[in-house]
Design an enzyme around this catalytic site. Structure first.
Site, PDB file in Angstrom:
ATOM      1  N   CYS A 102      -7.685   0.414   2.280  1.00  0.00           N
ATOM      2  CA  CYS A 102      -7.436   1.545   1.155  1.00  0.00           C
ATOM      3  C   CYS A 102      -9.010   2.082   0.621  1.00  0.00           C
ATOM      4  O   CYS A 102      -8.940   2.497  -0.322  1.00  0.00           O
ATOM      5  CB  CYS A 102      -6.648   1.297   0.087  1.00  0.00           C
ATOM      6  SG  CYS A 102      -4.954   0.618   0.651  1.00  0.00           S
TER       7      CYS A 102
ATOM      8  N   GLY B 164       5.143   7.059   2.700  1.00  0.00           N
ATOM      9  CA  GLY B 164       5.579   6.215   1.871  1.00  0.00           C
ATOM     10  C   GLY B 164       4.934   4.944   1.494  1.00  0.00           C
ATOM     11  O   GLY B 164       3.696   5.167   1.220  1.00  0.00           O
TER      12      GLY B 164
ATOM     13  N   ALA C 219       0.988  -1.283  -0.117  1.00  0.00           N
ATOM     14  CA  ALA C 219       0.009   0.135   0.004  1.00  0.00           C
ATOM     15  C   ALA C 219       0.983   1.199  -0.126  1.00  0.00           C
ATOM     16  O   ALA C 219       1.967   1.112   0.226  1.00  0.00           O
ATOM     17  CB  ALA C 219      -0.935   0.030   1.016  1.00  0.00           C
TER      18      ALA C 219
END
EC number: 2.3.1.181
Length: 217
Positions: free
Chosen positions: A171, A153, A140
């Site tokens: 997500c 990141g 992710a």
């Protein structure tokens, strides 16, 4: 043109609590100058759910006693915890000639290259940033850029507990399944994978930087 392997300082930080790490990233970014050396932080976090700027509460189903942190990265909700590798590139994007989208693709490419080295094909999705194997998400992404410099990141599932992902819509996608590197038949120890991920990430930054400068030439 700078070389990432020479000009980005890689730090292996072990397991670090999320919120102090987030604060440290923000402070580093706010206080850096045009001369500050870029850094790559590689680490793990204790169990925590993080909700990005686009996050919606309905994607959090039942987090139990695991803390939820509302953060300033892009993206929706995800989980971090032991057995998951996290990579935070703290870059002056202007130095590398990178835009946000190019950086995202470089982060994705680092995982694609790592898995390919073990014979596992993977891919990115334009509609849902990250890296996928047979439709299941293994990595992710969520970044933030301030004054042309990046933080936050990438997270890569290696040998973590998969159950926490069942308590959210990963997500922001209901029904999205996740997978782990060890589920893919790769049994390389976590500490070695951490080093390899860092190398592939630096190589991806170099490649993206070269391509960007060539396109503008």
């Amino acid at each position: 043109m700078p070389c990432a392997l020479e000009h980005i300082h890689t730090r292996y930080l072990g397991e670090q609590p999320y919120e102090p790490t987030w604060t440290a990233m923000r402070t580093f970014t706010e206080e850096r100058s045009s001369e500050t050396r870029d850094e790559l932080w590689l680490l793990q976090h204790p169990p925590v759910y993080t909700l990005g700027q686009a996050g919606r509460p309905e994607h959090i189903l039942d987090t139990g006693e695991t803390p939820v942190v509302h953060t300033d990265r892009g993206g929706q909700v995800t989980w971090h915890g032991p057995g998951q590798l996290v990579a935070y590139p703290l870059l002056d994007l202007r130095r590398w000639g990178l835009g946000v989208r190019t950086l995202v693709h470089a982060l994705e490419q680092s995982v694609v290259s790592l898995l390919a080295a073990y014979g596992v094909p993977s891919h990115r999705r334009e509609d849902a940033p990250g890296v996928y194997v047979d439709g299941a998400k293994v990595a992710a992404l969520g970044i933030r850029v301030r004054r042309g410099c990046s933080y936050h990141g990438l997270s890569l599932n290696v040998c973590n507990d998969p159950a926490p992902f069942e308590r959210i819509h990963p997500c922001g996608y209901a029904g999205l399944t996740t997978t782990r590197v060890h589920d893919l038949g790769i049994t390389t120890p976590l500490d070695r994978l951490e080093v390899e991920l860092g190398i592939y990430l630096l190589q991806a930054i170099d490649a993206a930087s070269r391509a960007s400068r060539h396109d503008r030439a």
